[in-house]
Each structure stands twice: as structure tokens, then as C-alpha cells.
Design a protein around this motif. Sequence first.
Motif, PDB file in Angstrom:
ATOM      1  N   GLU A 190     -14.136 -46.699  -4.563  1.00 49.83           N
ATOM      2  CA  GLU A 190     -14.665 -46.636  -3.190  1.00 49.83           C
ATOM      3  C   GLU A 190     -15.950 -47.442  -3.009  1.00 49.83           C
ATOM      4  OE1 GLU A 190     -14.982 -42.317  -3.734  1.00 49.83           O
ATOM      5  OE2 GLU A 190     -17.038 -42.476  -3.030  1.00 49.83           O
ATOM      6  N   SER A 240     -12.750 -42.458 -15.444  1.00 50.63           N
ATOM      7  CA  SER A 240     -13.387 -41.431 -16.266  1.00 50.63           C
ATOM      8  C   SER A 240     -12.362 -40.581 -17.012  1.00 50.63           C
ATOM      9  CB  SER A 240     -14.239 -40.529 -15.369  1.00 50.63           C
ATOM     10  OG  SER A 240     -13.411 -39.914 -14.409  1.00 50.63           O
ATOM     11  N   LEU A 262     -10.099 -44.857 -20.567  1.00 55.37           N
ATOM     12  CA  LEU A 262     -11.097 -43.881 -20.111  1.00 55.37           C
ATOM     13  C   LEU A 262     -12.497 -44.179 -20.653  1.00 55.37           C
ATOM     14  CD1 LEU A 262      -8.696 -40.835 -20.530  1.00 55.37           C
ATOM     15  CD2 LEU A 262      -8.994 -42.306 -18.536  1.00 55.37           C
ATOM     16  N   GLU A 392     -21.282 -39.570 -22.190  1.00 52.26           N
ATOM     17  CA  GLU A 392     -21.329 -40.929 -21.652  1.00 52.26           C
ATOM     18  C   GLU A 392     -22.314 -40.992 -20.486  1.00 52.26           C
ATOM     19  OE1 GLU A 392     -17.922 -42.393 -19.450  1.00 52.26           O
ATOM     20  OE2 GLU A 392     -18.020 -44.261 -20.568  1.00 52.26           O
TER      21      GLU A 392
HETATM   22  P1  NAP Z   1     -13.537 -42.293 -11.818  1.00 55.30           P
HETATM   23  O1  NAP Z   1     -14.342 -41.404 -11.010  1.00 55.30           O
HETATM   24  O2  NAP Z   1     -12.552 -41.714 -12.765  1.00 55.30           O
HETATM   25  O3  NAP Z   1     -12.788 -43.257 -10.795  1.00 55.30           O
HETATM   26  C1  NAP Z   1     -11.877 -44.256 -11.186  1.00 55.30           C
HETATM   27  C2  NAP Z   1     -10.893 -44.495 -10.068  1.00 55.30           C
HETATM   28  O4  NAP Z   1     -10.071 -43.336  -9.893  1.00 55.30           O
HETATM   29  C3  NAP Z   1     -11.540 -44.742  -8.722  1.00 55.30           C
HETATM   30  O5  NAP Z   1     -10.766 -45.683  -8.013  1.00 55.30           O
HETATM   31  C4  NAP Z   1     -11.473 -43.367  -8.083  1.00 55.30           C
HETATM   32  O6  NAP Z   1     -11.570 -43.381  -6.693  1.00 55.30           O
HETATM   33  C5  NAP Z   1     -10.129 -42.879  -8.549  1.00 55.30           C
HETATM   34  N1  NAP Z   1      -9.950 -41.430  -8.551  1.00 55.30           N
HETATM   35  C6  NAP Z   1     -10.894 -40.445  -8.447  1.00 55.30           C
HETATM   36  N2  NAP Z   1     -10.316 -39.225  -8.502  1.00 55.30           N
HETATM   37  C7  NAP Z   1      -8.983 -39.433  -8.647  1.00 55.30           C
HETATM   38  C8  NAP Z   1      -7.854 -38.571  -8.781  1.00 55.30           C
HETATM   39  N3  NAP Z   1      -7.976 -37.241  -8.788  1.00 55.30           N
HETATM   40  N4  NAP Z   1      -6.639 -39.130  -8.933  1.00 55.30           N
HETATM   41  C9  NAP Z   1      -6.483 -40.457  -8.959  1.00 55.30           C
HETATM   42  N5  NAP Z   1      -7.502 -41.332  -8.825  1.00 55.30           N
HETATM   43  C10 NAP Z   1      -8.750 -40.828  -8.677  1.00 55.30           C
HETATM   44  O7  NAP Z   1     -14.394 -43.273 -12.693  1.00 55.30           O
HETATM   45  P2  NAP Z   1     -15.623 -44.130 -12.217  1.00 55.30           P
HETATM   46  O8  NAP Z   1     -16.787 -43.208 -12.125  1.00 55.30           O
HETATM   47  O9  NAP Z   1     -15.263 -44.964 -11.042  1.00 55.30           O
HETATM   48  O10 NAP Z   1     -15.765 -45.136 -13.434  1.00 55.30           O
HETATM   49  C11 NAP Z   1     -16.538 -44.887 -14.550  1.00 55.30           C
HETATM   50  C12 NAP Z   1     -15.680 -44.421 -15.706  1.00 55.30           C
HETATM   51  O11 NAP Z   1     -14.652 -45.350 -16.000  1.00 55.30           O
HETATM   52  C13 NAP Z   1     -16.456 -44.276 -16.986  1.00 55.30           C
HETATM   53  O12 NAP Z   1     -16.143 -43.051 -17.604  1.00 55.30           O
HETATM   54  C14 NAP Z   1     -15.991 -45.432 -17.833  1.00 55.30           C
HETATM   55  O13 NAP Z   1     -16.123 -45.265 -19.198  1.00 55.30           O
HETATM   56  C15 NAP Z   1     -14.600 -45.593 -17.395  1.00 55.30           C
HETATM   57  N6  NAP Z   1     -14.111 -46.955 -17.646  1.00 55.30           N
HETATM   58  C16 NAP Z   1     -13.215 -47.132 -18.669  1.00 55.30           C
HETATM   59  C17 NAP Z   1     -12.744 -48.399 -18.958  1.00 55.30           C
HETATM   60  C18 NAP Z   1     -11.760 -48.624 -20.064  1.00 55.30           C
HETATM   61  O14 NAP Z   1     -11.146 -49.674 -20.109  1.00 55.30           O
HETATM   62  N7  NAP Z   1     -11.554 -47.684 -20.945  1.00 55.30           N
HETATM   63  C19 NAP Z   1     -13.173 -49.489 -18.196  1.00 55.30           C
HETATM   64  C20 NAP Z   1     -14.090 -49.270 -17.176  1.00 55.30           C
HETATM   65  C21 NAP Z   1     -14.541 -47.985 -16.909  1.00 55.30           C
HETATM   66  P3  NAP Z   1     -13.043 -43.263  -6.051  1.00 55.30           P
HETATM   67  O15 NAP Z   1     -13.773 -44.503  -6.384  1.00 55.30           O
HETATM   68  O16 NAP Z   1     -12.805 -43.138  -4.613  1.00 55.30           O
HETATM   69  O17 NAP Z   1     -13.666 -42.035  -6.657  1.00 55.30           O
END
Ligand code: NAP
Length: 481
Positions: A190, A240, A262, A392
Motif C-alpha cells: 500500500e 512478513s 518471508l 527483525e
Molecule cells: P507484510 O505486511 O507482510 O506485507 C506484504 C504484502 O502483503 C503487502 O502487499 C501487504 O499489503 C500484503 N498483505 C498484508 N496482509 C495480508 C493478508 N492477510 N493476506 C494477503 N496479503 C496481505 O510485509 P511488509 O511489512 O510489507 O514487508 C516487510 C517484510 O517483508 C519483512 O518481514 C521482510 O523481511 C519481508 N521481505 C522478505 C523478502 C524475501 O524475499 N524473503 C523480501 C522483501 C521483504 P499492505 O501493504 O496493504 O499491508
Amino acid sequence: MKSEFNWEYAPAPEAKDHIKLKAQYDLFINGKFVKPYSKKYFATYNPATEEKLAEVAQANSKDVDLAVASAKNAYDKVWKKMPAKERAKYIFRIARVIQERARELAVIESMDGGKPIRESRDFDVPTAANHFFYYAGWADKLEYAFPNRNPQSLGVAAQIIPWNFPLLMAAWKIAPALATGNTVVLKPAESTPLSALKLAEIIQDCDLPPGVVNIITGFGDTGAAMVAHPNVNKIAFTGSTDVGKIIQKAIAGTNKKATLELGGKAANIVFDDAPINQAVEGIVNGIFFNQGHVCCAGSRLFVQENVAAEVIQKLKARMETLIVGDPLDKNTDIGAINSKEQLDKINEYLKIGSKEGLELFQTSASVPKKGFYCKPTLFIGAAQSNRVVQEEIFGPVLTIQTFRTIEEVIEKANNIPYGLSAGVWTDKGSKIFNLTSKLRAGVIWANTYNKFDPTSPFGGYKESGFGREGGLHGLMPYLKF
Ligand code: NAP
Ligand code: MG
């Protein structure tokens, strides 16, 4: 602490007068921008200035239905039947247009997400183009990639991405899906929807058959509706660990395939025989790259005890030279934290670490008054049990622990729920091989850090998720055999 290398640079801002943003963006469904059923829009901001950049549509479950129906229709009627070498031409075309519009994409990425222009220009955008080039090359060679296994596409892929590498994550997801003959519904985070919406315009310009790629914006419930949709065959999620677990529960008992990329909490390990100056550069790159908004960030530093004082002293001196500020300035090393919520979360951890009794070091860099910024930070004298070591933070915060023996550091490095990446600094190849076979991490860098290449698979162990993206391995989650 003042460094001996304290130069002053004149401002060198990248121009943004060539950027054309619409006031309002609709959903990209079936090759067109369409108004959302929800009739709702939300704002995306520049975290460096707190200015509103544009409004984007908020997709509800009816919008998700429409996007999935258009992807399914495009899959059944066009994409699945198209000869692979024709599919490849479209993917090549997207790669080339990303290159042609690289400057515009880089500036938008820095404005919407807060990352330094040097990174979006030299890393995010070129690497995104490279992913399309790389997977375009595979499209008509799948039977050579998997000989005698008759690889088949899956159908509709729902792809959900985070805010730390918006365009690059979109490329990681879309390129292999198209190359393997699947169609896509993608949702950016978002707080960073704009580069994905620009990619939608590029896809439109490339004349991709309507519905092959659909890009919809919204919040977590939009993502949840995509995951739950019965006509979705594959889920590719980066984000996440908490949301990854929710997704796994939601698809339990269905035959949807999934890859989950994740969180992480990588160990960056420096031995006493390492080239120390090089290691210090690697430590800085490992944790301060992209404000530490990197799942594979080297956020836990382990230094062999007899060189710890030297490493910490050199690290502090190097950190003092880092420039924190305007992401669009070419001299900036550390840009803006992606959102107010993320800055609050990082500040909370700064309090937690201090309360845990750790020595906190922050550089004397000045930070702009407006916008969301965090100075590069060290927590010295950390221990395994500290929350700042176990959890994290996703910001420019590095914990420092010392070790004496290789066995000790392997045990400490692995004693964490995550297992995405690690780094090793040593002069000895044998030590590198010993560690790489014992560290439970998907990617291990030796005498370097945060290097990426489309040909190389990436992904985690344990709570860092499963499945691989990139390389030949990155094709497999989009195929059945
Ligand atoms: P997040 O809150 O999990 O959000 C990721 C995506 O999922 C966003 O597009 C989010 O939408 C959406 N989302 C939220 N709740 C959901 C649900 N219940 N069902 C389906 N989709 C949903 O993560 P973030 O805070 O944006 O990103 C940071 C995290 O990503 C960190 O933990 C990081 O380590 C991880 N990450 C991992 C990698 C990898 O390759 N392993 C790479 C980059 C980042 P909204 O934006 O609208 O909330
Ligand atoms: Mg934004």
C-alpha cells in the motif's frame, strides 16, 4: 565521533520535473485502467517529504474477482496456447522498455519509497530489467531446463509484494510466471504502489494480450481475497512471516501451490583472518543498504573477539561518513524510512535495545526535519537473548556480538527462527566451505554482501519461508510436471 574523512558535498539532486504522475490511478485489469467497484481510493506519500504523490484505487473482493476472471480468461484463450517463443518476445519487450524508461522509474521508486536514487538507479531498476531479460530467455527452453519431464503451466498466479523493492519484486514475480506460461494478478504494497502502476503502463505499451498481467492496488484484505480466490492456482508472496503464516493457513487443504519469501535476521560473520577494511565495507553495505529495509540484511554482526575492537572502531569511522537525507540526492547513502509506522517500529526497537542495557552508537549525521529518517545505529555488546538480536527490525540497526571459535559462531548464527541469508569474511576457503555447509540459510555470501543476479536462486529456510525465486529454480514453482 568525527571522522578524518568528513567531506562536505554540494547538493546533487536528481531532477524530477520529467516525472508525470496522475492525480488518481485506477486498477489495471484486462489491459485497461478501470475504476474500482469499491469507489474508494487511498493516498501514497513521499516518505522523505510527507507530501501526497497520488491516489490509488482500493480493490475490494469484487475487483479481485474481475482481475482473476480476466487472468483466467487470458490464460485459457491466449497465453497458454501461444508458442513459447512468441511469449518470450513480449517479455523481452518489457525488459527493453524498462531500460528505456529507467530514469523515470528510478525517480518514482525513490519518491514513493524513500530509497536513495543511487540504489534505485544502479540496482533496483537495472536488476528488474535483467530479470525480464533472463526469464524471457527461458520461455522457449523449458523442456531443456527440465528434460523428459514435460513441464506445464499452472494457470493464474496471485502475487503479493512488499514495499522494500517494489519494482524489483514485481519483476521477480511477473517475469518467471510469464515465461512459464502463467497469467498474473499482482498487488504491490500500500505504501509503494506507483512503480507497479508505471509497470502496468509499460505492459500496456508493450501490447501484451489483455488480462495476461493485471495489477491491482489495495490493503491486506485485497491480498487476502486474492489468496482465497478459487480460480487462483499459485500464490507467490514476499512479506512478513506473520502474513506468510496466515496465507499458509488460508490455503491449507487446497491444491494451490505457494512460494513464501518471508523475514530474515542474517548473521554477518567476520573472522580475524578477514581483510578487515573490505569487511567493514561489507558490513556497511549489508545493513545500511536501502535503510536496512532488506529481508536478507546482515543485521547481526559476529566478530571474532581478537579483532572486535579494530572492526568496531573502523566501522564507526566509516559510518560517520554516511550521508543520511534526501533520497533524490546522488550523494545520499541512507534515504528515508518507508513510512511513519516503520519508523515508529524502529524507534521502539532502539528503546528496547537501550533498556536491555546495550551500548548504543549513532552517527552524528544531521537528518532532515521533515520526513521519516533514522541515523545508522549500532548496538554493541549484544547477546543471543536480546530481543534486538532475535527479532527483525527492518531498519538501519546493527547488533554486534563477539565469538571465539567457529563452532560457537555457527551455533549462535543458527540459533534464530529465520534462515534467509548470511555472510562470511575470511581469508580461508576451507572456512567458507565449512560454514556454508553448516549455516542454515538460503543464501550465503563470502567476502561480499547483498549481491544479486537473476541467474542465482534466492529463498529461505525455517521461518524465512520456502520456495526459490531467481535462476532455473525460480521456474519450478510456476510449473507442474
Ligand atoms: P507484510 O505486511 O507482510 O506485507 C506484504 C504484502 O502483503 C503487502 O502487499 C501487504 O499489503 C500484503 N498483505 C498484508 N496482509 C495480508 C493478508 N492477510 N493476506 C494477503 N496479503 C496481505 O510485509 P511488509 O511489512 O510489507 O514487508 C516487510 C517484510 O517483508 C519483512 O518481514 C521482510 O523481511 C519481508 N521481505 C522478505 C523478502 C524475501 O524475499 N524473503 C523480501 C522483501 C521483504 P499492505 O501493504 O496493504 O499491508
Ligand atoms: Mg509512498
